[in-house]
Scaffold this motif. Structure first.
Motif, short mmCIF file in Angstrom:
data_model
loop_
_atom_site.label_atom_id
_atom_site.label_comp_id
_atom_site.label_asym_id
_atom_site.label_seq_id
_atom_site.Cartn_x
_atom_site.Cartn_y
_atom_site.Cartn_z
N SER A 94 -30.50 8.00 -24.41
CA SER A 94 -31.27 6.95 -23.70
C SER A 94 -30.12 5.84 -23.37
O SER A 94 -29.88 5.28 -22.33
CB SER A 94 -32.54 6.54 -23.98
OG SER A 94 -33.09 5.41 -23.31
N ASN A 131 -36.34 9.06 -19.55
CA ASN A 131 -36.80 8.55 -18.25
C ASN A 131 -37.83 9.05 -17.67
O ASN A 131 -38.39 8.26 -16.75
CB ASN A 131 -35.43 9.18 -17.35
CG ASN A 131 -34.19 8.41 -17.75
OD1 ASN A 131 -34.11 7.57 -18.50
ND2 ASN A 131 -32.96 9.02 -16.90
N TRP A 132 -38.23 10.12 -18.20
CA TRP A 132 -39.63 10.69 -17.31
C TRP A 132 -40.16 11.80 -18.72
O TRP A 132 -39.50 12.39 -19.42
CB TRP A 132 -39.18 11.70 -16.31
CG TRP A 132 -40.12 12.09 -15.55
CD1 TRP A 132 -41.53 11.59 -14.86
CD2 TRP A 132 -40.68 13.55 -15.30
NE1 TRP A 132 -42.35 12.38 -14.41
CE2 TRP A 132 -41.95 13.71 -14.67
CE3 TRP A 132 -39.76 14.82 -15.50
CZ2 TRP A 132 -42.33 14.74 -14.08
CZ3 TRP A 132 -40.38 15.84 -14.96
CH2 TRP A 132 -41.64 16.00 -14.12
N GLU A 159 -34.53 13.49 -12.74
CA GLU A 159 -34.96 12.48 -13.29
C GLU A 159 -33.70 12.20 -14.55
O GLU A 159 -33.23 11.12 -14.70
CB GLU A 159 -36.14 12.40 -14.02
CG GLU A 159 -37.41 12.60 -13.26
CD GLU A 159 -37.48 11.52 -12.48
OE1 GLU A 159 -37.07 10.41 -12.70
OE2 GLU A 159 -38.33 11.47 -11.48
N ASN A 164 -29.69 6.02 -13.46
CA ASN A 164 -29.52 5.62 -14.91
C ASN A 164 -29.54 7.17 -15.78
O ASN A 164 -30.82 7.39 -15.78
CB ASN A 164 -30.56 4.68 -15.39
CG ASN A 164 -30.24 3.15 -14.94
OD1 ASN A 164 -29.12 2.99 -14.55
ND2 ASN A 164 -31.23 2.35 -14.70
N LYS A 165 -28.67 7.63 -16.06
CA LYS A 165 -28.82 8.94 -16.56
C LYS A 165 -29.40 8.77 -18.05
O LYS A 165 -29.24 7.65 -18.69
CB LYS A 165 -27.47 9.85 -16.83
CG LYS A 165 -26.82 10.15 -15.44
CD LYS A 165 -25.42 10.64 -15.83
CE LYS A 165 -24.63 10.96 -14.28
NZ LYS A 165 -23.32 11.58 -14.55
N VAL A 168 -35.11 13.57 -20.45
CA VAL A 168 -36.28 13.64 -20.08
C VAL A 168 -37.23 14.32 -21.28
O VAL A 168 -36.44 15.15 -21.94
CB VAL A 168 -36.50 14.31 -18.63
CG1 VAL A 168 -36.01 13.25 -17.63
CG2 VAL A 168 -35.99 15.72 -18.83
#
Length: 580
Positions: A94, A131-132, A159, A164-165, A168
């Motif tokens: 993250s 991210n998700w 996602e 912004n990689k 998930v």
């Protein structure tokens, strides 16, 4: 349609969606509840499966593959605390922007919160570090369900690869029986894909023109490049720096220090230069343009905190707020390469090179002092180990660097060269955990690969060595063994000698040769500098796990670094007096 047939078609649709979106590698840890996904991934002809029995190691191994391949990587485990062991790697992914597709198998809803074995609350398990998150529907029949599974897979990759990689998380509740139907081949390779078109974030021409106008007449500027992984950035930022007449203070993870480009305005000894109080005071920039994460250098960070009168542009390809010093005056969300290229095209008037020349002169002076100090260092010492290694590394090699002292020594001693060496590290959370596993993951795609790591970080992730044995991966590990936490000798804690060793020095007294033998690796203990040279030259052609241990002394390392910095400060001070 039976439960097993529905399970098979549902998961086949999901995996097809991942593959169509670019997922090629999946790291799996063994478990029962994840059986259908594990079998289906293993059955797919276009998926490469890596089995890693330790979930913590597996998470970092997947992260290393993703960093090196620049593709999203799948990560699968069973229910329960197995998923919790991914947490450190998820946090690192993250914070460092690495795309991971984390898939956790789970008990179905009727077995949750009723005392069923191996059942924990896995919903939003990783909190804000993904991210998700999606709780997948239970596998059912029907074209709508299959489209849902496939579309969710595609969205998961989207996602993970956003501006912004990052990771998930998909949680899969699965009911027994857990065996899918593998015969006949369950995947339809001609299945229609879902098109997703992505672009890059850039500033409109008018706003770039305004910035170019603001930079007119600004002769004293700095370009700061921290960790950044952006294609074509090296050339673009170099062109911009030359047009502006600004030096580039380049962190080793910026990929700017090792390039085939000639005559770059890169300054790589700024950490030593800015330790000199006179230099930090005299070198007052009017403008700062910063790209990527914060550089590792403490002296640079302290220097930047004091530049409150400077215009400070922070350029980032996303919505991150990278300004820990609260010194940014303009936050720019733009693709870094596009920003450099666009701005450079608008710089017409040539800028003065006096400021840049002063920085380059100090940089050369600092490197001469460092080189002279290294020549006089006969005993095994960590800084010289990195210094010597740079000359020995082959062209186009990759160096993965551990945190704490190794990355700082890389900052000090990895100077400009034309070898196109890629430097990698886990600098999201700056942890010492999982470094071996991440480096081995990177070794799947990068060769030759060298890992420079301290003994405590090596101990932290000894389990990671198993992947070298099982996957027959090639890695050369330079183990800097000062028997403890060397970084703490440079911190204020060192001034409390009564409890220092037990709380911070933390010596272990371990013989790592036995651990290397357990994983069927080659082990060499270095006794002198000639031995290091021979070991590294031999390492290039060695297949498999190769550990080169360099025993050092923490106290001597500390005194050597301090003596070197003192010499640099003396010479820089004299140089500044001559300029005045």
């Amino acid at each position: 349609m039976s439960h097993q047939e529905a399970l098979t078609k549902y998961l086949a649709a999901f995996i097809t969606g991942l593959v169509q979106a670019g997922v090629k590698d999946v790291v799996i840890s063994p478990g029962s509840r994840s059986t259908p996904l594990a079998l289906m991934f293993s059955e797919h002809r276009d998926v490469r499966v890596f089995m890693n029995v330790d979930e913590r190691s597996a998470g970092f191994f997947a992260l290393g593959i993703a960093k090196a391949s620049e593709n999203p990587v799948g990560l699968l485990c069973t229910s329960g605390t197995a998923a919790a062991n991914y947490y450190p790697a998820v946090i690192e992914a993250s914070l460092s922007g690495v795309p991971l597709i984390v898939m956790t198998a789970d008990r179905p809803h009727e077995l949750r919160d009723v005392g069923a074995p191996q059942a924990i609350d896995q919903l939003h398990l990783y909190g804000s570090h993904v991210n998700w998150f999606a709780e997948m529907a239970l596998p059912e029949t029907g074209m709508e369900q299959f489209k849902y599974a496939k579309t969710t897979a595609r969205r998961a990759v989207k996602e993970a690869l956003g501006q912004n990689k990052g990771p998930v998380h998909l949680n899969f509740p699965l009911r027994e029986p857990l065996l899918p139907v593998l015969d006949p081949y369950p995947f339809n390779e001609e299945e229609e894909s879902i098109a997703i078109e992505d672009g890059i974030l850039f500033l409109p021409h008018g706003k770039l023109k305004n910035i170019a106008e603001q930079l007119k007449g600004k002769e004293k500027g700095l370009i700061i490049c921290g960790p950044i992984e952006e294609h074509d950035f090296t050339e673009a930022v170099t062109i911009l720096a030359k047009k502006l007449g600004f030096p580039i203070l380049a962190d080793p993870l910026s990929q700017l220090r090792s390039s085939s480009m000639s005559e770059t305005p890169v300054i790589d000894s700024y950490d030593a230069i800015l330790r000199t109080e006179e230099a930090a005071t005299a070198l007052k920039p009017e403008v700062i343009i910063r790209f990527g994460g914060m550089p590792v250098s403490k002296s640079l960070s302290l220097y930047l905190k004091k530049q409150m009168d400077a215009e400070h542009y922070v350029v980032d390809n996303g919505s991150r707020w990278r300004d820990p010093n609260y010194s940014g005056t303009t936050m720019i969300h733009s693709n870094e390469t596009a920003f450099c290229t666009g701005l450079a095209s608008l710089i017409v008037e040539p800028h003065s090179l006096n400021w840049l020349s002063k920085w380059l002169e100090m940089d050369e002076m600092a490197k001469k002092v460092i080189a002279a100090h290294m020549e006089l260092t006969e005993e095994l010492e960590e800084g010289k180990a990195v210094y010597e290694l740079v000359d020995l590394l082959p062209v186009e090699s990759t160096v993965f660097v551990g945190n704490s002292m190794p990355i700082r020594d890389m900052d000090t001693f990895f100077h400009k060269n034309n070898k196109n060496i890629t430097v990698m590290a886990n600098r999201g959370a700056n942890g010492i955990d999982g470094v071996v596993s991440s480096a081995l993951g990177a070794a799947v795609y990068k060769r030759p690969l060298f890992l420079i790591i301290g003994d405590l970080s090596f101990f932290h992730d000894l389990n990671g060595l198993l992947m070298a044995k099982l996957q027959k991966l090639n890695i050369n590990i330079i183990l800097l063994n000062n028997d403890g936490g060397g970084i703490f000798s440079y911190l204020p804690q060192y001034g409390e000698p009564r409890h220092f060793e037990i709380l911070f020095g933390t010596p272990t007294g371990l013989n790592y040769e036995h651990a290397v033998q357990m994983y069927h690796g080659m082990y060499t203990k270095i006794l002198d500098w000639e031995g290091l040279k021979m070991a590294v030259l031999d390492a290039v052609s060695y297949e498999g796990l190769n550990v080169i241990e360099i025993p050092t002394d923490r106290e001597k390392n500390l005194s050597s670094h301090r003596e070197m910095w003192k010499k640099v400060s003396q010479e820089i001070s004299l140089l500044l007096q001559d300029v005045e």
